[in-house]
Design an enzyme around this catalytic site. Structure first.
Site, PDB file in Angstrom:
ATOM      1  N   ASP A  67      -0.464 -44.964  32.475  1.00 36.28           N
ATOM      2  CA  ASP A  67      -1.862 -44.630  33.001  1.00 36.28           C
ATOM      3  C   ASP A  67      -2.201 -45.939  33.396  1.00 36.28           C
ATOM      4  O   ASP A  67      -1.709 -46.882  33.593  1.00 36.28           O
ATOM      5  CB  ASP A  67      -2.705 -44.249  31.820  1.00 36.28           C
ATOM      6  CG  ASP A  67      -2.438 -45.138  30.505  1.00 36.28           C
ATOM      7  OD1 ASP A  67      -2.106 -46.208  30.494  1.00 36.28           O
ATOM      8  OD2 ASP A  67      -2.729 -44.610  29.408  1.00 36.28           O
ATOM      9  N   ASN A 136      -9.372 -41.651  18.720  1.00 39.67           N
ATOM     10  CA  ASN A 136      -9.646 -40.016  18.900  1.00 39.67           C
ATOM     11  C   ASN A 136      -8.401 -39.307  18.969  1.00 39.67           C
ATOM     12  O   ASN A 136      -8.247 -38.134  19.297  1.00 39.67           O
ATOM     13  CB  ASN A 136     -10.664 -39.850  19.898  1.00 39.67           C
ATOM     14  CG  ASN A 136     -10.065 -40.340  21.374  1.00 39.67           C
ATOM     15  OD1 ASN A 136      -8.769 -40.675  21.349  1.00 39.67           O
ATOM     16  ND2 ASN A 136     -10.770 -40.405  22.240  1.00 39.67           N
ATOM     17  N   HIS A 138      -6.240 -39.963  21.200  1.00 41.97           N
ATOM     18  CA  HIS A 138      -5.442 -39.748  22.590  1.00 41.97           C
ATOM     19  C   HIS A 138      -4.167 -40.407  22.495  1.00 41.97           C
ATOM     20  O   HIS A 138      -3.842 -41.404  21.850  1.00 41.97           O
ATOM     21  CB  HIS A 138      -6.674 -40.223  23.673  1.00 41.97           C
ATOM     22  CG  HIS A 138      -6.575 -41.800  23.628  1.00 41.97           C
ATOM     23  ND1 HIS A 138      -8.104 -42.399  23.825  1.00 41.97           N
ATOM     24  CD2 HIS A 138      -5.808 -43.099  23.570  1.00 41.97           C
ATOM     25  CE1 HIS A 138      -7.713 -43.589  24.081  1.00 41.97           C
ATOM     26  NE2 HIS A 138      -6.503 -43.730  23.711  1.00 41.97           N
ATOM     27  N   GLU A 143      -7.187 -37.163  26.546  1.00 41.55           N
ATOM     28  CA  GLU A 143      -8.344 -37.110  25.747  1.00 41.55           C
ATOM     29  C   GLU A 143      -8.497 -35.818  25.051  1.00 41.55           C
ATOM     30  O   GLU A 143      -7.892 -34.943  25.462  1.00 41.55           O
ATOM     31  CB  GLU A 143      -9.593 -37.474  26.294  1.00 41.55           C
ATOM     32  CG  GLU A 143      -9.629 -38.818  26.989  1.00 41.55           C
ATOM     33  CD  GLU A 143     -10.075 -39.967  26.377  1.00 41.55           C
ATOM     34  OE1 GLU A 143      -9.701 -39.974  25.073  1.00 41.55           O
ATOM     35  OE2 GLU A 143     -10.417 -40.924  26.874  1.00 41.55           O
TER      36      GLU A 143
HETATM   37  C1  F6R Z   1      -2.686 -47.336  26.972  1.00 40.10           C
HETATM   38  C2  F6R Z   1      -2.353 -46.034  26.229  1.00 40.10           C
HETATM   39  C3  F6R Z   1      -3.441 -45.746  25.139  1.00 40.10           C
HETATM   40  C4  F6R Z   1      -3.256 -46.743  24.069  1.00 40.10           C
HETATM   41  C5  F6R Z   1      -4.353 -46.288  22.895  1.00 40.10           C
HETATM   42  C6  F6R Z   1      -4.103 -47.298  21.746  1.00 40.10           C
HETATM   43  O1  F6R Z   1      -1.611 -47.325  27.880  1.00 40.10           O
HETATM   44  O2  F6R Z   1      -1.999 -45.144  26.973  1.00 40.10           O
HETATM   45  O3  F6R Z   1      -3.492 -44.432  24.846  1.00 40.10           O
HETATM   46  O4  F6R Z   1      -2.002 -46.682  23.529  1.00 40.10           O
HETATM   47  O5  F6R Z   1      -5.625 -46.552  23.556  1.00 40.10           O
HETATM   48  O6  F6R Z   1      -4.571 -48.654  22.275  1.00 40.10           O
HETATM   49  P1  F6R Z   1      -4.243 -49.881  21.378  1.00 40.10           P
HETATM   50  O7  F6R Z   1      -2.934 -50.036  21.094  1.00 40.10           O
HETATM   51  O8  F6R Z   1      -5.152 -50.989  21.905  1.00 40.10           O
HETATM   52  O9  F6R Z   1      -5.012 -49.549  19.835  1.00 40.10           O
END
Ligand code: F6R
Length: 249
Positions: A67, A136, A138, A143
């Site tokens: 992303d 959440n 994701h 989302e």
């Molecule tokens: C980032 C991504 C997000 C993260 C998720 C967890 O490329 O795709 O889905 O993997 O928000 O983020 P952290 O590792 O910061 O807890």
């Protein structure tokens, strides 16, 4: 599904790096799906260390990041392109033209999503997809919602994600409200998936994702249906500052 408990963040990072490293050693032309966020930083550091020691060669890999924020480019320190350069790409011998991230500054977002999806399929699909998980549920920026979004698409970030990511920006008002993300179908088509989760704050959502009902309200729950999913977790005290942690779970 293989579920591995790591003893601490360093152990989690080594285990994840070992799996990625094995993938690249077994197939030097591997197509890797990559993630940003706090959790994979230690994994990238370990891979860079092994590269510097001459233990791994990235010259023939292709990568696709999950992303990118809409409106941010390489020059923006909070962009995912910048993150990847900073933590991984700048230190390894992968060909720059083989390292793909959605273009958050594209003039036509729909065209950019189609272009990205086509690039992935032209590369033969993703061999190993690395994922983190949001509070959440994701994955990528898919989302919670009424349906599983299929392919790479434009998404409005919800408040909990904006708040969680505000730590990387000067203020919450600077966090972009939209992103381009690989869709659930894109992710699920990866041949192997490696999900990493670190911190006590991830325990509840990880358990829901792995053992609860498969529902778009917990996007990561779809991973239960993937034929080759490995999960490495460590419920350390605080995931948000997990850089280089050594403490035990
Ligand atoms: C980032 C991504 C997000 C993260 C998720 C967890 O490329 O795709 O889905 O993997 O928000 O983020 P952290 O590792 O910061 O807890």
């Amino acid at each position: 599904m293989k579920i591995i408990q790591a003893s601490n963040y360093t152990d989690l990072s080594h285990k994840a790096a070992n799996i990625i490293s094995a993938q690249v050693i077994l197939n030097e032309r591997s197509v890797l799906g990559l993630a940003t966020g706090s959790t994979p930083i230690g994994t990238y550091q370990q891979l860079v260390d092994w590269y510097k020691k001459g233990d791994i060669d990235f010259s023939k890999i292709t990568t696709f990041n999950l992303d990118e924020y809409v409106g941010l480019g390489k020059e923006d320190v909070q962009s995912y392109r910048h993150f990847m350069d900073d933590h991984f790409f700048s230190y390894i011998n992968a060909a720059p033209t083989s390292l793909h991230i959605p273009n958050g500054k594209a003039a036509d977002m729909e065209a950019e999503c189609t272009r990205y999806e086509t690039l992935i399929s032209d590369a033969g699909g993703i061999d190993l997809q690395l994922l983190g998980i949001g509070h959440n549920g994701h994955i990528g920026f898919n989302e919670p919602g009424d349906a599983f979004e299929k392919c790479t698409h434009l998404v409005a970030l919800n408040n909990s994600t904006i708040q969680a990511n505000a730590r990387f920006f000067h203020s919450i008002d600077d966090v972009p409200t939209h992103a381009i993300t690989m869709g659930i179908k894109t992710i699920m088509q990866a041949k192997k998936i490696l999900l990493i989760a670190n911190g006590s704050d991830k325990q509840n959502i990880l358990e829901k994702a792995l053992y609860g009902p498969v529902t778009p309200f917990v996007p990561a729950s779809i991973l239960q249906l993937h034929p080759d999913l490995t999960v490495i977790y460590c419920y350390e005290a605080n995931a948000s500052s997990s850089k280089n942690k050594e403490s035990s779970c």
